[in-house]
Design an enzyme around this catalytic site. Sequence first.
Site, PDB file in Angstrom:
ATOM      1  N   LYS A 105     -21.195-108.524  49.790  1.00 17.20           N
ATOM      2  CA  LYS A 105     -19.919-109.425  48.433  1.00 17.20           C
ATOM      3  C   LYS A 105     -20.343-110.971  49.523  1.00 17.20           C
ATOM      4  O   LYS A 105     -20.024-110.895  50.561  1.00 17.20           O
ATOM      5  CB  LYS A 105     -18.971-108.870  49.053  1.00 17.20           C
ATOM      6  CG  LYS A 105     -17.819-109.184  47.631  1.00 17.20           C
ATOM      7  CD  LYS A 105     -16.171-108.473  47.826  1.00 17.20           C
ATOM      8  CE  LYS A 105     -15.616-109.127  46.711  1.00 17.20           C
ATOM      9  NZ  LYS A 105     -14.255-108.233  46.285  1.00 17.20           N
ATOM     10  N   LYS A 152     -20.400-105.243  52.804  1.00 17.92           N
ATOM     11  CA  LYS A 152     -19.728-104.874  51.738  1.00 17.92           C
ATOM     12  C   LYS A 152     -20.835-105.279  49.992  1.00 17.92           C
ATOM     13  O   LYS A 152     -20.671-105.161  49.089  1.00 17.92           O
ATOM     14  CB  LYS A 152     -18.630-105.352  51.206  1.00 17.92           C
ATOM     15  CG  LYS A 152     -17.032-104.798  52.290  1.00 17.92           C
ATOM     16  CD  LYS A 152     -15.673-104.985  50.986  1.00 17.92           C
ATOM     17  CE  LYS A 152     -15.346-106.437  51.466  1.00 17.92           C
ATOM     18  NZ  LYS A 152     -13.694-106.547  50.972  1.00 17.92           N
TER      19      LYS A 152
HETATM   20  N1  C2G Z   1      -7.139-107.089  42.309  1.00 21.23           N
HETATM   21  C1  C2G Z   1      -6.780-106.768  41.372  1.00 21.23           C
HETATM   22  N2  C2G Z   1      -6.696-107.887  40.686  1.00 21.23           N
HETATM   23  C2  C2G Z   1      -8.248-108.367  40.301  1.00 21.23           C
HETATM   24  C3  C2G Z   1      -8.569-108.761  41.217  1.00 21.23           C
HETATM   25  C4  C2G Z   1      -8.293-108.104  42.649  1.00 21.23           C
HETATM   26  O1  C2G Z   1      -5.361-106.740  41.831  1.00 21.23           O
HETATM   27  N3  C2G Z   1      -8.772-108.819  39.589  1.00 21.23           N
HETATM   28  C5  C2G Z   1      -7.048-106.615  44.036  1.00 21.23           C
HETATM   29  C6  C2G Z   1      -8.614-105.360  44.479  1.00 21.23           C
HETATM   30  O2  C2G Z   1      -7.701-104.124  43.607  1.00 21.23           O
HETATM   31  C7  C2G Z   1      -7.740-105.766  46.129  1.00 21.23           C
HETATM   32  C8  C2G Z   1      -7.514-107.126  46.299  1.00 21.23           C
HETATM   33  O3  C2G Z   1      -6.908-107.715  45.366  1.00 21.23           O
HETATM   34  O4  C2G Z   1      -6.835-104.738  45.910  1.00 21.23           O
HETATM   35  C9  C2G Z   1      -8.346-108.175  46.732  1.00 21.23           C
HETATM   36  O5  C2G Z   1      -9.267-107.922  45.888  1.00 21.23           O
HETATM   37  P1  C2G Z   1     -10.706-108.333  46.704  1.00 21.23           P
HETATM   38  O6  C2G Z   1     -10.104-109.811  47.351  1.00 21.23           O
HETATM   39  O7  C2G Z   1     -12.015-108.453  45.052  1.00 21.23           O
HETATM   40  O8  C2G Z   1     -11.605-107.317  47.882  1.00 21.23           O
HETATM   41  P2  C2G Z   1     -11.893-105.781  48.137  1.00 21.23           P
HETATM   42  O9  C2G Z   1     -13.632-106.890  47.744  1.00 21.23           O
HETATM   43  O10 C2G Z   1     -11.722-105.162  46.851  1.00 21.23           O
HETATM   44  O11 C2G Z   1     -11.967-105.799  49.455  1.00 21.23           O
HETATM   45  O12 C2G Z   1     -11.587-102.473  52.620  1.00 21.23           O
HETATM   46  C10 C2G Z   1     -11.030-102.377  51.739  1.00 21.23           C
HETATM   47  C11 C2G Z   1     -12.203-104.278  51.127  1.00 21.23           C
HETATM   48  O13 C2G Z   1     -11.689-105.279  52.029  1.00 21.23           O
HETATM   49  C12 C2G Z   1     -11.317-104.488  49.343  1.00 21.23           C
END
Ligand code: C2G
Length: 146
Positions: free
Chosen positions: A46, A44
């Site tokens: 990330k 990703k």
């Molecule tokens: N999230 C949120 N508000 C934020 C940050 C994150 O609602 N300020 C939500 C994201 O939309 C996601 C969840 O928290 O639904 C996890 O966010 P991340 O850890 O950033 O995950 P991400 O990189 O989006 O990975 O296959 C899907 C991916 O693995 C999602």
Amino acid sequence: MALVLTYGTFDLLHVGHVNLLRRARALGDRLVVGLSSDAFNALKRKHATQPYADREAVLRAIRYVDDVFPEETWEQKADDIRRLGADLLVMGSDWSGHFDDLSRHCAVHYLPRTENISSSLLKAEIRRATTPAPAGTSLLMAGSRR
Ligand code: C2G
């Protein structure tokens, strides 16, 4: 017994993550999290500060989370839904539309993302607050950097 499924990296767990987990759990009876593995985070592009084991331990301590398993690929979600018997996939609104194809397997719902908070913002703020002021900066100026 409605099972809710969500996925993410959940690095440096913060209020945006907790808001998502709390609201997702409230939509069913159990919440299971597909937690991005360290290798999948690399896919990703990330960089998570915490390794999978630490992120998993933190998630399992959250009252809204009933179980955690590794998310290794983009493609595993349909199999996960079938294996777990998930009734609902929930993601934050930054993913709106991305997983609509999975509505063949279960309901898909996107929740409004929590504004002004992210693991990246937290990292930037920590860097700013802990970076020494450049040599020659007046004490007054240095103080304002706190
Ligand atoms: N999230 C949120 N508000 C934020 C940050 C994150 O609602 N300020 C939500 C994201 O939309 C996601 C969840 O928290 O639904 C996890 O966010 P991340 O850890 O950033 O995950 P991400 O990189 O989006 O990975 O296959 C899907 C991916 O693995 C999602």
